[in-house]
Design an enzyme around this catalytic site. Structure first.
Site, short mmCIF file in Angstrom:
data_model
loop_
_atom_site.label_atom_id
_atom_site.label_comp_id
_atom_site.label_asym_id
_atom_site.label_seq_id
_atom_site.Cartn_x
_atom_site.Cartn_y
_atom_site.Cartn_z
N HIS A 21 0.83 -1.22 0.00
CA HIS A 21 0.00 0.00 0.00
C HIS A 21 0.86 1.26 0.00
CE1 HIS A 21 -3.68 2.31 0.93
NE2 HIS A 21 -2.87 3.08 1.63
N GLU A 22 1.82 1.31 0.92
CA GLU A 22 2.65 2.51 1.02
C GLU A 22 3.58 2.65 -0.19
OE1 GLU A 22 1.84 4.63 3.10
OE2 GLU A 22 0.58 3.35 4.34
N HIS A 25 1.84 4.83 -2.79
CA HIS A 25 1.99 6.27 -2.55
C HIS A 25 3.42 6.72 -2.87
CE1 HIS A 25 -1.92 6.37 -0.76
NE2 HIS A 25 -1.59 5.68 0.33
#
Length: 454
Positions: A21-22, A25
């Site tokens: 997920h990170e 970003h």
């Protein structure tokens, strides 16, 4: 050891999914010219820290693993040197900021697609969808299901395996309407079993769908033959050996492995006199005292022995589906989309009271599932990761302040009105979001503990 294995599996799962997920970003921010100050897995005191140079991104693994974050250069958080203003997140165009925020959930979906693609390429094995039990007066009984029925199609979809069948039943329960299930009975004839529309809609009310339906899968009948022995446990200490067949215990005939397991569990700390047949037909009598272990508030017996599975026995109970590289991509994309849509619909039905809140799982249940799937093998663990990754992607896109979806909501309002929301309005939204998340986590923990305590 079971607890340590479960915790280790849970930690590995969290680390993978949070990193994915990170990474979304992080990767998109870097590609769009935003300076990333820190990439962190976990919160709290850093356990590991690495930074190539003072101007480079700092990578951190922290003590509390339930989350992570990517810290970007931003004037709203700290002063930014004039020469670096063009690298600040808050100075970027609206589409760039939106792309950076949406990239986290998007990477969760991409991870699920990749996981399913690998499974479909390697071969997705499962339990053949043959009915082993029909509960009297249940929905399945009223629809005419019989023991030995093999599910072929559910509505317009192939059943494939019990896992696929369960997923299809859940999807159809959200659609409602009368449902036709095509089966092959024990004689080999194909026919339709019809489930009424009211019964179909009721399937979504409880998380145990097969229990609600009144069906249980057919499972292999294993002979009571000792396989693996755990050193220092009662089975080994009593003199049992691999290959021994349990004939009786305290005069009670033992015909299946399940008979033996049930008897052992029912007699913690009680000595059992067992008759055993050893290789060559030799029969002997042994004494064994099951060790008591805690289970759901009570005690059950355990002897530290596994079953010996006859070669080829499981083949008739299993099915495997395998696809080529291109079809596997199509199937994995479709599977991820269907799972995402189903997750969103279940959340919606929970909010309006048409689905049980028991569908909600917290960290304890997720940890138990991580340990269980990891013990079943890599393919089961990868499937678990795919499902949780999809859930994280969907949940993070909900329009709740604090989540990625909340930031996207702010950006939508900014695009419509031509200027950002005031800092006061955003702060109020953050408070509301935190309250909602705290309430959700409290409910999830309560449900977890209620399941754990029975």
């Amino acid at each position: 050891m079971d607890i340590l294995f479960t915790l280790a599996s849970f930690t590995v799962a969290l680390a993978i999914l949070i990193a994915v997920h990170e990474l979304g970003h992080f990767w998109v921010a870097r590609r769009l010219g935003v300076r990333v100050l820190r990439f962190a897995i976990g919160f709290g005191r850093p356990l590991l820290r690495w930074q190539r140079s003072p101007d480079a991104t700092e990578y951190v693994v922290a003590a509390f693993p339930l989350g992570g974050y990517v810290k970007m250069l931003d004037e709203r958080e700290e002063p930014v040197p004039p020469e670096q203003l063009h690298l600040a997140f808050n100075r970027q165009a609206l589409w760039k900021r939106s792309a950076i925020v949406v990239a986290g959930p998007l990477f969760n979906f991409l991870f699920a697609i990749l996981a399913y693609w690998a499974i479909f390429m390697a071969g997705d094995s499962g339990l053949r969808p043959v009915v082993g039990e029909v509960v009297p007066q249940s929905i399945a009984d009223q629809a005419g299901f019989q023991v030995g029925d093999e599910l072929i199609r559910i509505g317009d979809r192939d059943a494939g395996s019990w896992e696929t069948a369960l997923f299809t039943f859940i999807a159809k329960s959200l659609d409602g309407g009368e449902l036709a299930v095509r089966v092959r009975d024990k004689s080999g004839s194909e026919l339709e079993r019809w489930i009424s529309s009211d019964a179909v809609r009721s399937l979504a009310e409880e998380p145990d769908l097969l229990g609600r339906l009144g069906l249980a899968p057919r499972r292999p009948i294993l002979p009571p033959v000792i396989g693996e022995l755990v050193a220092g446990e009662p089975a080994e200490l009593s003199g049992l050996r691999q290959g021994d067949r349990i004939l009786s215990a305290d005069g009670r005939p033992i015909e299946t492995w399940q008979d033996w397991v049930s008897l052992v569990r029912e007699h913690p700390n009680e000595t059992l006199e067992i008759d055993v047949e050893r290789d060559g037909g030799e029969q002997l009598r042994l004494s064994i005292t099951p060790r008591p272990v805690k289970n759901d508030g009570g005690e059950v017996g355990r002897i530290g022995a596994g079953v010996s599975v006859p070669e080829g026995l499981l083949d008739q109970y299993s099915v495997e589906v395998r696809y080529g590289p291109i079809e596997a991509v199509e199937r994995s994309v479709a599977k991820t989309f269907e799972m995402s849509l189903m997750t969103l619909r279940v959340i919606g039905r929970m909010l309006i009271g048409q689905a049980s809140i028991q569908n909600l799982s917290g960290p304890i249940t997720i940890a138990e599932t991580a340990g269980r799937t990891a013990s079943h093998g890599l393919d089961s663990f990868v499937k678990f990761l795919a499902v949780v990754s999809i859930s994280l992607g969907v949940l993070n896109l909900l329009p709740i302040p604090v989540l990625d979806g909340g930031h996207l909501l702010y950006f939508l309002i900014e695009g419509v009105k031509g200027s950002p929301l005031s800092e006061a309005a955003q702060a109020q939204g953050q408070k509301i979001g935190l309250i909602l998340l705290a309430g959700l986590m409290t409910l999830a923990f309560y449900l977890d503990l209620s399941r754990l305590l029975g």
